[in-house]
Design a protein around this motif. Structure first.
Motif, PDB file in Angstrom:
ATOM      1  N   ASP A 172       0.815  -1.226   0.000  1.00  0.00           N
ATOM      2  CA  ASP A 172       0.000   0.000   0.000  1.00  0.00           C
ATOM      3  C   ASP A 172       0.848   1.275   0.000  1.00  0.00           C
ATOM      4  O   ASP A 172       0.303   2.357   0.247  1.00  0.00           O
ATOM      5  N   ALA A 173       2.140   1.143  -0.290  1.00  0.00           N
ATOM      6  CA  ALA A 173       3.020   2.320  -0.223  1.00  0.00           C
ATOM      7  C   ALA A 173       2.799   3.275  -1.391  1.00  0.00           C
ATOM      8  O   ALA A 173       3.243   4.428  -1.351  1.00  0.00           O
ATOM      9  N   GLY A 174       2.164   2.809  -2.477  1.00  0.00           N
ATOM     10  CA  GLY A 174       1.811   3.691  -3.574  1.00  0.00           C
ATOM     11  C   GLY A 174       2.843   3.792  -4.681  1.00  0.00           C
ATOM     12  O   GLY A 174       3.951   3.237  -4.601  1.00  0.00           O
ATOM     13  N   SER A 175       2.473   4.551  -5.718  1.00  0.00           N
ATOM     14  CA  SER A 175       3.296   4.631  -6.931  1.00  0.00           C
ATOM     15  C   SER A 175       4.633   5.324  -6.697  1.00  0.00           C
ATOM     16  O   SER A 175       5.644   4.950  -7.298  1.00  0.00           O
ATOM     17  N   ASN A 176       4.657   6.342  -5.853  1.00  0.00           N
ATOM     18  CA  ASN A 176       5.925   7.031  -5.614  1.00  0.00           C
ATOM     19  C   ASN A 176       6.945   6.095  -4.985  1.00  0.00           C
ATOM     20  O   ASN A 176       8.131   6.124  -5.335  1.00  0.00           O
ATOM     21  N   ALA A 177       6.485   5.268  -4.056  1.00  0.00           N
ATOM     22  CA  ALA A 177       7.391   4.293  -3.452  1.00  0.00           C
ATOM     23  C   ALA A 177       7.866   3.283  -4.486  1.00  0.00           C
ATOM     24  O   ALA A 177       9.041   2.892  -4.504  1.00  0.00           O
ATOM     25  N   LEU A 178       6.952   2.856  -5.374  1.00  0.00           N
ATOM     26  CA  LEU A 178       7.329   1.911  -6.431  1.00  0.00           C
ATOM     27  C   LEU A 178       8.377   2.524  -7.351  1.00  0.00           C
ATOM     28  O   LEU A 178       9.334   1.859  -7.751  1.00  0.00           O
ATOM     29  N   LYS A 179       8.202   3.798  -7.690  1.00  0.00           N
ATOM     30  CA  LYS A 179       9.191   4.456  -8.549  1.00  0.00           C
ATOM     31  C   LYS A 179      10.546   4.532  -7.862  1.00  0.00           C
ATOM     32  O   LYS A 179      11.595   4.348  -8.510  1.00  0.00           O
ATOM     33  N   THR A 180      10.560   4.785  -6.568  1.00  0.00           N
ATOM     34  CA  THR A 180      11.821   4.829  -5.817  1.00  0.00           C
ATOM     35  C   THR A 180      12.490   3.457  -5.822  1.00  0.00           C
ATOM     36  O   THR A 180      13.705   3.339  -6.049  1.00  0.00           O
ATOM     37  N   VAL A 181      11.703   2.411  -5.587  1.00  0.00           N
ATOM     38  CA  VAL A 181      12.232   1.045  -5.604  1.00  0.00           C
ATOM     39  C   VAL A 181      12.780   0.693  -6.984  1.00  0.00           C
ATOM     40  O   VAL A 181      13.873   0.116  -7.120  1.00  0.00           O
ATOM     41  N   THR A 182      12.040   1.066  -8.026  1.00  0.00           N
ATOM     42  CA  THR A 182      12.462   0.731  -9.397  1.00  0.00           C
ATOM     43  C   THR A 182      13.746   1.458  -9.773  1.00  0.00           C
ATOM     44  O   THR A 182      14.668   0.854 -10.340  1.00  0.00           O
ATOM     45  N   ALA A 183      13.827   2.746  -9.474  1.00  0.00           N
ATOM     46  CA  ALA A 183      15.033   3.511  -9.801  1.00  0.00           C
ATOM     47  C   ALA A 183      16.250   2.936  -9.084  1.00  0.00           C
ATOM     48  O   ALA A 183      17.327   2.798  -9.685  1.00  0.00           O
ATOM     49  N   ALA A 184      16.095   2.581  -7.803  1.00  0.00           N
ATOM     50  CA  ALA A 184      17.212   2.009  -7.054  1.00  0.00           C
ATOM     51  C   ALA A 184      17.616   0.655  -7.632  1.00  0.00           C
ATOM     52  O   ALA A 184      18.812   0.353  -7.761  1.00  0.00           O
ATOM     53  N   ALA A 185      16.619  -0.162  -7.996  1.00  0.00           N
ATOM     54  CA  ALA A 185      16.918  -1.491  -8.547  1.00  0.00           C
ATOM     55  C   ALA A 185      17.679  -1.383  -9.864  1.00  0.00           C
ATOM     56  O   ALA A 185      18.677  -2.084 -10.085  1.00  0.00           O
ATOM     57  N   VAL A 186      17.216  -0.505 -10.754  1.00  0.00           N
ATOM     58  CA  VAL A 186      17.879  -0.340 -12.057  1.00  0.00           C
ATOM     59  C   VAL A 186      19.285   0.223 -11.878  1.00  0.00           C
ATOM     60  O   VAL A 186      20.255  -0.282 -12.468  1.00  0.00           O
ATOM     61  N   ASN A 187      19.423   1.259 -11.066  1.00  0.00           N
ATOM     62  CA  ASN A 187      20.742   1.874 -10.889  1.00  0.00           C
ATOM     63  C   ASN A 187      21.726   0.922 -10.223  1.00  0.00           C
ATOM     64  O   ASN A 187      22.899   0.882 -10.601  1.00  0.00           O
ATOM     65  N   ASP A 188      21.270   0.162  -9.255  1.00  0.00           N
ATOM     66  CA  ASP A 188      22.166  -0.809  -8.614  1.00  0.00           C
ATOM     67  C   ASP A 188      22.571  -1.898  -9.602  1.00  0.00           C
ATOM     68  O   ASP A 188      23.733  -2.329  -9.631  1.00  0.00           O
ATOM     69  N   PHE A 189      21.605  -2.355 -10.413  1.00  0.00           N
ATOM     70  CA  PHE A 189      21.895  -3.419 -11.374  1.00  0.00           C
ATOM     71  C   PHE A 189      22.894  -2.957 -12.433  1.00  0.00           C
ATOM     72  O   PHE A 189      23.814  -3.698 -12.813  1.00  0.00           O
ATOM     73  N   LEU A 190      22.703  -1.731 -12.931  1.00  0.00           N
ATOM     74  CA  LEU A 190      23.547  -1.229 -14.022  1.00  0.00           C
ATOM     75  C   LEU A 190      24.873  -0.643 -13.541  1.00  0.00           C
ATOM     76  O   LEU A 190      25.763  -0.394 -14.368  1.00  0.00           O
ATOM     77  N   ALA A 191      25.017  -0.415 -12.246  1.00  0.00           N
ATOM     78  CA  ALA A 191      26.215   0.276 -11.742  1.00  0.00           C
ATOM     79  C   ALA A 191      27.519  -0.379 -12.193  1.00  0.00           C
ATOM     80  O   ALA A 191      28.430   0.329 -12.666  1.00  0.00           O
ATOM     81  N   PRO A 192      27.689  -1.696 -12.079  1.00  0.00           N
ATOM     82  CA  PRO A 192      28.971  -2.294 -12.533  1.00  0.00           C
ATOM     83  C   PRO A 192      29.227  -2.099 -14.021  1.00  0.00           C
ATOM     84  O   PRO A 192      30.341  -1.808 -14.442  1.00  0.00           O
ATOM     85  N   MET A 193      28.177  -2.257 -14.847  1.00  0.00           N
ATOM     86  CA  MET A 193      28.343  -2.067 -16.293  1.00  0.00           C
ATOM     87  C   MET A 193      28.667  -0.615 -16.619  1.00  0.00           C
ATOM     88  O   MET A 193      29.497  -0.328 -17.489  1.00  0.00           O
ATOM     89  N   ARG A 194      27.999   0.302 -15.934  1.00  0.00           N
ATOM     90  CA  ARG A 194      28.265   1.720 -16.185  1.00  0.00           C
ATOM     91  C   ARG A 194      29.690   2.089 -15.808  1.00  0.00           C
ATOM     92  O   ARG A 194      30.334   2.885 -16.505  1.00  0.00           O
ATOM     93  N   GLU A 195      30.197   1.523 -14.731  1.00  0.00           N
ATOM     94  CA  GLU A 195      31.564   1.812 -14.322  1.00  0.00           C
ATOM     95  C   GLU A 195      32.549   1.273 -15.351  1.00  0.00           C
ATOM     96  O   GLU A 195      33.517   1.938 -15.732  1.00  0.00           O
ATOM     97  N   ARG A 196      32.298   0.030 -15.824  1.00  0.00           N
ATOM     98  CA  ARG A 196      33.173  -0.528 -16.873  1.00  0.00           C
ATOM     99  C   ARG A 196      33.080   0.311 -18.143  1.00  0.00           C
ATOM    100  O   ARG A 196      34.092   0.543 -18.816  1.00  0.00           O
ATOM    101  N   ARG A 197      31.891   0.763 -18.475  1.00  0.00           N
ATOM    102  CA  ARG A 197      31.713   1.560 -19.691  1.00  0.00           C
ATOM    103  C   ARG A 197      32.496   2.866 -19.610  1.00  0.00           C
ATOM    104  O   ARG A 197      33.136   3.282 -20.581  1.00  0.00           O
ATOM    105  N   ARG A 198      32.434   3.540 -18.438  1.00  0.00           N
ATOM    106  CA  ARG A 198      33.191   4.788 -18.268  1.00  0.00           C
ATOM    107  C   ARG A 198      34.688   4.537 -18.439  1.00  0.00           C
ATOM    108  O   ARG A 198      35.401   5.324 -19.073  1.00  0.00           O
ATOM    109  N   SER A 199      35.167   3.450 -17.870  1.00  0.00           N
ATOM    110  CA  SER A 199      36.585   3.124 -17.974  1.00  0.00           C
ATOM    111  C   SER A 199      36.977   2.835 -19.419  1.00  0.00           C
ATOM    112  O   SER A 199      38.016   3.306 -19.905  1.00  0.00           O
TER     113      SER A 199
END
Length: 321
Positions: free
Chosen positions: A255-282
């Motif tokens: 029941d936390a609502g859409s804003n909470a879902l968006k926060t969860v989704t953004a964190a999940a995507v950013n955490d998942f992509l973080a290693p690839m993004r770091e390798r890409r920058r390098s």
């Protein structure tokens, strides 16, 4: 194996979960892979090749960051392999106009554009056959909607072999059970829809894109793609990154609502992509790396295509000196 895509824009999460992750797995299993960036095919349904160079370079960086090894996988650009494209002429002689018009991709593109077919779009399935057969590809990973393209290649290989002698393998389709990653509006994730999360986005850009997602006023989060496309798209995206089911994630958010879902989704995507993004920058810090990868890949693909074209000429009796 032959695989690849058209460089019409930045690669996104749909590409990663749909194809790139599977390519890395097959590469690690020892499959010999040719990966084409089909730049000529960009103009099958577009009027311009604006940004194609940027898109090609960005795709190579994404491939490398995700684990594609250019020493084991040949990454090349369509327009750089003249002998591959020369195969189009004898292959076109093996199919009828009616067969080309029946291809589902040709029909859907024609219906979507509402204008006359270009010759390039009409012959698109034969271009794909040349892509597959120039390297004697015998395995083509596709989703179910692309099976007709592989069938056209199988027809061309069989007809060439019947007319001129056994030369080409008749390739098999590897139907991949890849998840369909919805875009942030619930439709298929696509560069042309503007609903994609690009692999090359910054964390801040990712958060902003997810925050813009249209949801609804219902407080309880549930997974219902038909009735709640925005909410369900966020659930699917986050669930893939977290390796859970969308329904499980919906229960967690509750029941936390859409804003909470968006926060969860953004964190999940950013955490998942973080290693690839770091390798890409390098990797991007080496300004010569992408050009070097493409030079080596194009050299290998050219050698393969020229050898195949020589065999085709010999089989057809068109070697004169």
């Amino acid at each position: 194996m032959l695989t690849g895509e058209r460089p019409t824009g930045p690669l996104h999460l749909g590409h990663y979960f749909g194809t790139i992750r599977e390519r890395v797995r097959l590469q690690q299993a020892g499959v010999e892979m040719f990966l084409v960036l089909a730049d000529y095919q960009v103009i099958t349904d577009r009027d311009t090749t604006d940004n194609v160079r940027e898109n090609v370079h960005g795709a190579v960086l994404d491939y490398l960051a995700a684990g594609i090894d250019p020493e084991r996988t040949t990454i090349f650009t369509h327009s750089s392999i003249p002998a591959l494209n020369q195969l189009l002429l004898p292959f076109l002689s093996l199919v009828t106009e009616a067969e080309l018009h029946r291809n589902p991709t040709v029909k859907s593109e024609y219906a979507a554009s509402g204008r006359a077919l270009s010759g390039l779009l009409l012959t698109y399935p034969v271009h794909q056959a040349a892509d597959i057969l120039f390297c004697k590809g015998n395995l083509v990973p596709v989703g179910k909607d692309n099976l007709p393209h592989v069938e056209m290649t199988r027809v061309i290989a069989r007809r060439f072999n019947e007319r001129y002698g056994e030369l080409f393998p008749v390739p098999d389709a590897l139907v991949t059970a890849t998840p369909e990653v919805p875009g942030l509006d619930g439709r298929k994730m696509s560069k042309s829809y503007g609903n994609a999360i690009s692999l090359s986005m910054t964390p801040e850009e990712t958060v902003a894109a997810i925050r813009r997602t249209r949801t609804d006023q219902e407080r309880r989060i549930t997974f219902d793609p038909e009735a709640r496309p925005g909410v369900s798209a966020l659930l699917t995206t986050a669930a893939l990154c977290l390796d859970v089911t969308p329904a499980e994630l919906a229960d967690d958010v509750g029941d936390a609502g859409s804003n909470a879902l968006k926060t969860v989704t953004a964190a999940a995507v950013n955490d998942f992509l973080a290693p690839m993004r770091e390798r890409r920058r390098s990797l991007a810090a080496d300004g010569e790396l992408v050009r070097s990868v493409l030079r080596r890949g194009n050299e290998r693909a050219n050698a393969e295509a020229e050898a195949t074209l020589d065999e085709v000429r010999e089989a057809m009796g068109t070697v004169y000196c």
